[in-house]
Scaffold this motif. Sequence first.
Motif, PDB file in Angstrom:
ATOM      1  N   UNK A  17       0.908  -1.389  -0.039  1.00 53.70           N
ATOM      2  CA  UNK A  17       0.015  -0.048   0.087  1.00 53.70           C
ATOM      3  C   UNK A  17       0.661   1.272   0.043  1.00 53.70           C
ATOM      4  N   UNK A  18       0.250   2.232  -0.645  1.00 50.96           N
ATOM      5  CA  UNK A  18       1.040   3.685  -0.831  1.00 50.96           C
ATOM      6  C   UNK A  18       1.584   4.163   0.454  1.00 50.96           C
ATOM      7  N   UNK A  19       0.621   3.920   1.512  1.00 55.44           N
ATOM      8  CA  UNK A  19       0.836   4.502   2.834  1.00 55.44           C
ATOM      9  C   UNK A  19       1.765   3.706   3.869  1.00 55.44           C
ATOM     10  N   UNK A  79       3.795  -6.067  15.424  1.00 56.49           N
ATOM     11  CA  UNK A  79       2.623  -6.199  14.714  1.00 56.49           C
ATOM     12  C   UNK A  79       2.393  -6.172  13.283  1.00 56.49           C
ATOM     13  N   UNK A  89       0.290  -7.416   9.636  1.00 55.97           N
ATOM     14  CA  UNK A  89      -1.031  -7.793   9.098  1.00 55.97           C
ATOM     15  C   UNK A  89      -0.559  -8.554   7.935  1.00 55.97           C
ATOM     16  N   UNK A 111      -7.531 -12.432   5.380  1.00 56.64           N
ATOM     17  CA  UNK A 111      -7.004 -11.239   6.123  1.00 56.64           C
ATOM     18  C   UNK A 111      -6.445 -11.553   7.390  1.00 56.64           C
ATOM     19  N   UNK A 112      -5.367 -11.203   7.823  1.00 54.47           N
ATOM     20  CA  UNK A 112      -4.926 -11.528   8.969  1.00 54.47           C
ATOM     21  C   UNK A 112      -4.302 -10.522   9.945  1.00 54.47           C
ATOM     22  N   UNK A 113      -4.311 -10.601  11.153  1.00 55.55           N
ATOM     23  CA  UNK A 113      -3.587  -9.657  12.175  1.00 55.55           C
ATOM     24  C   UNK A 113      -2.720 -10.454  13.108  1.00 55.55           C
ATOM     25  N   UNK A 114      -1.682 -10.150  13.497  1.00 55.28           N
ATOM     26  CA  UNK A 114      -0.914 -10.950  14.158  1.00 55.28           C
ATOM     27  C   UNK A 114       0.277 -10.245  15.159  1.00 55.28           C
ATOM     28  N   UNK A 116       3.293  -3.537  10.766  1.00 54.68           N
ATOM     29  CA  UNK A 116       2.295  -2.170  11.155  1.00 54.68           C
ATOM     30  C   UNK A 116       3.271  -1.440  11.899  1.00 54.68           C
ATOM     31  N   UNK A 117       3.844  -2.112  13.010  1.00 62.02           N
ATOM     32  CA  UNK A 117       4.652  -1.723  14.188  1.00 62.02           C
ATOM     33  C   UNK A 117       5.498  -2.514  14.497  1.00 62.02           C
TER      34      UNK A 117
END
Lengths: 156, 156, 156, 156
Positions: free
Chosen positions: B2-4, B121, B123, B139-142, B113-114
């Motif tokens: 993603x661009x962000x 963290x 994703x 979709x995952x969050x980890x 993400x961080x």
Amino acid sequence: MPPEAPAFVPADPLYATRVRESFARQGAMATVGARLSAVAPGYCAIELVPTPAVSQQHGYVHAGVIAMIVDSAGGYAGYSLFPATASVLSVEFKLNLLAPAQGERIVAEGFVVKSGRTLTIARGEVHAESAGRRTLVALMQQTLIAMHGKPDAPAA
Amino acid sequence: MPPEAPAFVPADPLYATRVRESFARQGAMATVGARLSAVAPGYCAIELVPTPAVSQQHGYVHAGVIAMIVDSAGGYAGYSLFPATASVLSVEFKLNLLAPAQGERIVAEGFVVKSGRTLTIARGEVHAESAGRRTLVALMQQTLIAMHGKPDAPAA
Amino acid sequence: MPPEAPAFVPADPLYATRVRESFARQGAMATVGARLSAVAPGYCAIELVPTPAVSQQHGYVHAGVIAMIVDSAGGYAGYSLFPATASVLSVEFKLNLLAPAQGERIVAEGFVVKSGRTLTIARGEVHAESAGRRTLVALMQQTLIAMHGKPDAPAA
Amino acid sequence: MPPEAPAFVPADPLYATRVRESFARQGAMATVGARLSAVAPGYCAIELVPTPAVSQQHGYVHAGVIAMIVDSAGGYAGYSLFPATASVLSVEFKLNLLAPAQGERIVAEGFVVKSGRTLTIARGEVHAESAGRRTLVALMQQTLIAMHGKPDAPAA
């Protein structure tokens, strides 16, 4: 099973056969050497023996392989209570890894917490067994959906 | 990506080699036919071709196999930012399954993400590719933990 | 909104009014001082100003209050795409806390990832804003269910 | 508590006082009318009485308020086992909502599953009580982190 476990009555008396046949169609289970070791209404256990073929980089069983067997255990715990004309899909699950998965045998158990017409909530535990000792290695919480009128087997 | 996406600077310039060597030690990845297709600071992609050997009962790729590759993709995205003397373990992850995983190729991507000293963290996204079209299938969050001073390889 | 966000077409052109009226019925939002700051198809933002009334023991905004506003933001992002005759419930959500929630303003945003007839998958981000800077403080992944034929308001 | 619950030995004999004082500093708990009803080593219960001030749009207790009390119950279950010089933060939690939260009283319970030096894993249950009946309304799985050497109270 925990003493507090609700007593579930399966909608289909042939639930165990349906679970076993569905499990046999999961090529992924054979690939990682998993076997179905128990089925009861709202309950399922799947186990495997740790080998390098299912390891992560430190030599323990891969977290994803743990996810595979406990996702299936929870899914079949739910499916055991479904009518014969429905199949099951995982909507989502969440897995905590508590200890390295190693030992003689890894056992994943799924327990239905609440069985609804559309959604079923299950939880899972994975234990490593070694020299007669059991260690909790993972804990899961899962949402399943019943696909009514959709056969479990792929179209012939 | 993603661009962000934040621009991460790896602590170890040889991060890509470390990731590739660690991936090669994951026996489970070879067992399901997964290959590492990209590594960048804070990013990793792992892909596989659907076969009956990784299927669930309807013939789609097993949710647990999806979990395996996206857990590893997220884990290596995090590991790419670690110092050379640390290794990585998954603390937990949560996976939503959005569509049947089928097609020519399944691609799991992990994004940091961080990145913290102890916890990272990440994703994850898993897409199915078929006839030039991409479909989001999971979709995952980890949460990952850095094991400082613990080598990535098993003791020789 | 991320550039990659899908363009959703709401089933009900009056979706924004429905969302605002439903939000106004959530007594819990008024209790924590939250306000609805934006609604768009598949998107919703809810914000609050940190005060001791929503704090945890260190003085930051309580993780549960963060959960409240991002759960509602995701829920209304999903609800914005529902037909006028359906209401929304959260099936489950998972929240990672990334940084202490403090500053001038806390903004929770919900984004629909996939909208289905029965289930909708949303993700959420919570940022703390202070002196013109935005810090990501929480990340959410959520499953919603559409209750067709069940009005959003309690029976009069 | 489940019969299988491990017997935890608190590091600090004054753990209950520490938990009660920390709870009293959580302004958010007073705001939603929650009270701490029980503390034991590795266990905590927090309850509230449903009112319009904590409701969602249908009049049930808001899922986010359920999240608030069960996140704190799990957090204090973990904190009860920490040394006196450490404080606790939630890393993440996942919550399944099983039934509408309504009735005379909502009780959230947190149970430590595994207590480690850095990370603690807890699970939570929320029951609604009405006319002597208990209904399970939510199920949680949570990761906590011990902040060693960081006092629980804000700097004076």
